[in-house]
Write an enzyme that holds these catalytic residues in place. Structure first.
Site, PDB file in Angstrom:
ATOM      1  N   GLN A 156       0.830  -1.208   0.000  1.00 49.05           N
ATOM      2  CA  GLN A 156       0.000   0.000   0.000  1.00 49.05           C
ATOM      3  C   GLN A 156       0.863   1.255   0.000  1.00 49.05           C
ATOM      4  O   GLN A 156       1.910   1.311   0.640  1.00 49.05           O
ATOM      5  CB  GLN A 156      -0.929   0.010   1.211  1.00 49.05           C
ATOM      6  CG  GLN A 156      -2.116  -0.920   1.031  1.00 49.05           C
ATOM      7  CD  GLN A 156      -3.161  -0.753   2.115  1.00 49.05           C
ATOM      8  OE1 GLN A 156      -3.432  -1.678   2.866  1.00 49.05           O
ATOM      9  NE2 GLN A 156      -3.770   0.405   2.214  1.00 49.05           N
TER      10      GLN A 156
ATOM     11  N   HIS B 184       0.546  -3.649  11.172  1.00 50.29           N
ATOM     12  CA  HIS B 184       1.693  -4.407  11.687  1.00 50.29           C
ATOM     13  C   HIS B 184       2.013  -4.145  13.157  1.00 50.29           C
ATOM     14  O   HIS B 184       3.148  -4.325  13.578  1.00 50.29           O
ATOM     15  CB  HIS B 184       2.933  -4.168  10.820  1.00 50.29           C
ATOM     16  CG  HIS B 184       2.711  -4.482   9.367  1.00 50.29           C
ATOM     17  ND1 HIS B 184       2.467  -5.765   8.927  1.00 50.29           N
ATOM     18  CD2 HIS B 184       2.648  -3.691   8.282  1.00 50.29           C
ATOM     19  CE1 HIS B 184       2.286  -5.736   7.615  1.00 50.29           C
ATOM     20  NE2 HIS B 184       2.374  -4.484   7.201  1.00 50.29           N
TER      21      HIS B 184
ATOM     22  N   ARG C 240      -8.837  -8.978   4.067  1.00 50.18           N
ATOM     23  CA  ARG C 240      -7.767  -8.449   4.917  1.00 50.18           C
ATOM     24  C   ARG C 240      -7.940  -6.943   5.116  1.00 50.18           C
ATOM     25  O   ARG C 240      -7.822  -6.425   6.227  1.00 50.18           O
ATOM     26  CB  ARG C 240      -6.418  -8.758   4.282  1.00 50.18           C
ATOM     27  CG  ARG C 240      -5.170  -8.311   5.057  1.00 50.18           C
ATOM     28  CD  ARG C 240      -3.935  -8.756   4.281  1.00 50.18           C
ATOM     29  NE  ARG C 240      -2.666  -8.463   4.946  1.00 50.18           N
ATOM     30  CZ  ARG C 240      -1.949  -7.363   4.739  1.00 50.18           C
ATOM     31  NH1 ARG C 240      -2.401  -6.429   3.892  1.00 50.18           N
ATOM     32  NH2 ARG C 240      -0.800  -7.179   5.372  1.00 50.18           N
TER      33      ARG C 240
ATOM     34  N   SER D 216       4.800  -6.100   2.813  1.00 48.64           N
ATOM     35  CA  SER D 216       3.492  -6.105   3.473  1.00 48.64           C
ATOM     36  C   SER D 216       2.450  -6.758   2.568  1.00 48.64           C
ATOM     37  O   SER D 216       2.549  -7.949   2.263  1.00 48.64           O
ATOM     38  CB  SER D 216       3.100  -4.666   3.850  1.00 48.64           C
ATOM     39  OG  SER D 216       1.906  -4.651   4.611  1.00 48.64           O
ATOM     40  N   LEU D 217       1.457  -5.996   2.113  1.00 43.83           N
ATOM     41  CA  LEU D 217       0.461  -6.538   1.191  1.00 43.83           C
ATOM     42  C   LEU D 217       1.112  -7.242   0.002  1.00 43.83           C
ATOM     43  O   LEU D 217       0.611  -8.256  -0.491  1.00 43.83           O
ATOM     44  CB  LEU D 217      -0.424  -5.398   0.684  1.00 43.83           C
ATOM     45  CG  LEU D 217      -1.279  -5.702  -0.553  1.00 43.83           C
ATOM     46  CD1 LEU D 217      -2.376  -6.681  -0.219  1.00 43.83           C
ATOM     47  CD2 LEU D 217      -1.815  -4.418  -1.154  1.00 43.83           C
TER      48      LEU D 217
ATOM     49  N   GLN E 136       2.009 -11.668  10.245  1.00 46.34           N
ATOM     50  CA  GLN E 136       2.426 -10.458   9.540  1.00 46.34           C
ATOM     51  C   GLN E 136       1.544  -9.262   9.855  1.00 46.34           C
ATOM     52  O   GLN E 136       1.996  -8.119   9.883  1.00 46.34           O
ATOM     53  CB  GLN E 136       2.436 -10.730   8.031  1.00 46.34           C
ATOM     54  CG  GLN E 136       3.040  -9.609   7.195  1.00 46.34           C
ATOM     55  CD  GLN E 136       2.276  -9.378   5.911  1.00 46.34           C
ATOM     56  OE1 GLN E 136       1.062  -9.215   5.920  1.00 46.34           O
ATOM     57  NE2 GLN E 136       2.992  -9.360   4.800  1.00 46.34           N
TER      58      GLN E 136
END
Length: 308
Positions: A12, A203, A118, A93-94, A252
């Site tokens: 993102q 996170h 998510r 991340s994503l 995560q």
């Protein structure tokens, strides 16, 4: 050790209205992937990616499938063009979900549903205005971790959550704690503390309710053994067991992204170049600060594909 290439997938912050517009107009496989994701979700994700509006694209539950779809579209184009298989894949991340699709662990349809959920789970985990994130520039990792522990008060959450590059760490947690941290970190010598325009504190421990919901989704789908080594955020290393991969994906959401270590792990295992497979150049910028001698080539334009 022989040199090799790794594909890295952005998270993102890399999205923008019109991303992939040029390449989707010229390459059917890219456009078809956008249409496929729209069919999977039951709404016009393709139109949102190519035409907006921006506020809809930037809503977390839309941003996540939009970025995943854009990255997978470029990956499919690479394969259709006969591009070589990389030694490693990893995502920020994503972006880890895009890497898992490329690595054969997740089907595209499952990944699209997962990241859509998510985003919803993350948004619903923390009421609007109660969480925040900020980028801290100019302090080492250990100092940021120490100051987070010292700054949080009365059960507040405040954590170092993205280790993006040397001297660049993102913090997340309770909004009041993040706001207080800006002053504390500046007094400790930070060059800059920049609030990030995000609606969820990713996170950190505030995401544990979202992680519990995501775990149920992950338990209901099949994961396959990776065909390409996937470096995961939580461990900054490769996992081959699907149960370990699944556990790491759940973790995560509430644990830090160890991006510097992930990049260095791949370089130490022979990677001599990275292809950033997705919109934007965020990971290329971080790569220059992590391992300047190892090039990162973007892939969002057709003109860049020969370099990749």
């Amino acid at each position: 050790m022989s040199s090799s290439t790794a594909f890295i997938f952005p998270g993102q912050g890399s999205q923008k209205v019109g991303m992939l517009a040029e390449i989707a107009a010229q390459e059917a496989i890219v456009n078809d992937t956008l249409v496929e994701a729209s069919d999977i979700l039951g709404f016009d994700l393709r139109g949102m990616i190519l035409e907006g509006p921006a506020d809809a694209l930037n809503s977390t539950e839309n941003t996540q499938p939009a970025l995943l779809t854009s990255s997978v579209a470029l990956w499919r184009l690479w394969q259709a063009r006969g591009g070589a298989q990389p030694e490693f894949v990893a995502g920020h991340s994503l972006g880890e979900y895009s890497a898992l699709v490329a690595g054969g662990v997740l089907s595209f349809a499952d990944a699209v549903h997962l990241v859509r959920n998510r985003g919803i789970y993350m948004q619903e985990a923390v009421p609007p205005g109660e969480g925040a994130m900020a980028a801290v520039l100019g302090l080492d990792d250990e100092k940021v971790i120490e100051l987070c522990q010292d700054t949080a008060q009365d059960g507040e959450v405040l954590s170092a959550v993205n280790f993006n590059a040397p001297g660049q760490v993102v913090i997340a947690g309770s909004a009041v704690a993040v706001e207080r941290a800006a002053t504390v970190f500046a007094e400790a010598g930070a060059r800059k503390v920049m609030p990030l325009p995000v609606s969820v504190p990713s996170h950190c421990a505030l995401m544990k309710p979202a992680a519990e919901r995501l775990a149920k989704d992950l338990d209901s789908i099949m994961l396959s053994a990776p065909s390409i080594s996937v470096v995961q955020n939580v461990t900054a290393s490769v996992a081959n067991d699907v149960n370990v991969i699944r556990t790491n994906l759940v973790s995560q959401l509430s644990q830090p992204v160890r991006w510097v270590e992930s990049v260095r792990y791949m370089v130490s295992n022979g990677v001599a170049g990275f292809n950033e497979c997705g919109p934007g150049k965020v990971l290329a910028g971080l790569g220059k600060r992590i391992e300047r001698s190892v090039p990162v080539v973007g892939m969002e334009n057709l003109s860049a594909l020969p370099d990749a």
